[in-house]
Design a protein around this motif. Structure first.
Motif, mmCIF file in Angstrom:
data_model
loop_
_atom_site.group_PDB
_atom_site.id
_atom_site.type_symbol
_atom_site.label_atom_id
_atom_site.label_comp_id
_atom_site.label_asym_id
_atom_site.label_seq_id
_atom_site.Cartn_x
_atom_site.Cartn_y
_atom_site.Cartn_z
ATOM 1 N N TYR A 12 2.363 -52.950 -69.468
ATOM 2 C CA TYR A 12 1.497 -52.652 -70.612
ATOM 3 C C TYR A 12 1.728 -51.216 -71.064
ATOM 4 O O TYR A 12 1.648 -50.282 -70.268
ATOM 5 N N CYS A 13 2.007 -51.089 -72.349
ATOM 6 C CA CYS A 13 2.248 -49.777 -72.917
ATOM 7 C C CYS A 13 1.050 -48.858 -72.651
ATOM 8 O O CYS A 13 -0.101 -49.241 -72.859
ATOM 9 N N GLU A 23 0.502 -52.638 -75.834
ATOM 10 C CA GLU A 23 1.408 -53.748 -76.079
ATOM 11 C C GLU A 23 2.005 -54.190 -74.748
ATOM 12 O O GLU A 23 2.188 -53.387 -73.840
ATOM 13 N N LYS A 24 2.296 -55.467 -74.639
ATOM 14 C CA LYS A 24 2.790 -56.001 -73.375
ATOM 15 C C LYS A 24 4.254 -56.370 -73.502
ATOM 16 O O LYS A 24 4.652 -56.986 -74.481
ATOM 17 N N VAL A 25 5.053 -55.982 -72.537
ATOM 18 C CA VAL A 25 6.415 -56.480 -72.440
ATOM 19 C C VAL A 25 6.575 -57.119 -71.070
ATOM 20 O O VAL A 25 5.807 -56.859 -70.147
ATOM 21 N N GLU A 84 11.756 -51.198 -74.323
ATOM 22 C CA GLU A 84 10.766 -50.349 -74.990
ATOM 23 C C GLU A 84 9.632 -51.195 -75.534
ATOM 24 O O GLU A 84 9.798 -52.357 -75.879
ATOM 25 N N CYS A 85 8.510 -50.565 -75.658
ATOM 26 C CA CYS A 85 7.405 -51.160 -76.396
ATOM 27 C C CYS A 85 7.866 -51.459 -77.830
ATOM 28 O O CYS A 85 8.638 -50.684 -78.403
ATOM 29 N N PHE A 138 4.838 -47.173 -69.529
ATOM 30 C CA PHE A 138 4.057 -48.386 -69.274
ATOM 31 C C PHE A 138 3.233 -48.233 -68.017
ATOM 32 O O PHE A 138 3.605 -47.518 -67.093
ATOM 33 N N HIS A 141 7.116 -46.922 -77.932
ATOM 34 C CA HIS A 141 6.687 -46.115 -76.792
ATOM 35 C C HIS A 141 7.511 -46.471 -75.553
ATOM 36 O O HIS A 141 8.134 -47.513 -75.490
#
Ligand SMILES: [Zn+2]
Length: 53
Positions: free
Chosen positions: A16-17, A22-24, A34-35, A42, A39
């Motif tokens: 999570y950023c 934001e979630k990756v 990257e987000c 994380f 960003h």
């Protein structure tokens, strides 16, 4: 614990950023993307079912 884009993920899971939440998703050993908003820092969390209210 935090992680940065471009580092290898130490475990498979969601990242999570730290800036915009934001979630990756990354697999263990893969580079963390990257987000989508640009960003690079994380916070790591476990894959937990359910949501906190
Ligand atoms: Zn972000």
């Amino acid at each position: 614990m935090s992680a940065k884009a471009g580092e290898k993920a130490q475990k498979t899971g969601d990242f999570y950023c730290a800036s915009c939440d934001e979630k990756v998703h990354a697999q263990q050993g893969d580079k963390i993307p990257e987000c989508p908003n640009g960003h690079k820092t994380f916070e790591t969390r476990r894959n937990e079912p359910g949501n906190k209210s």
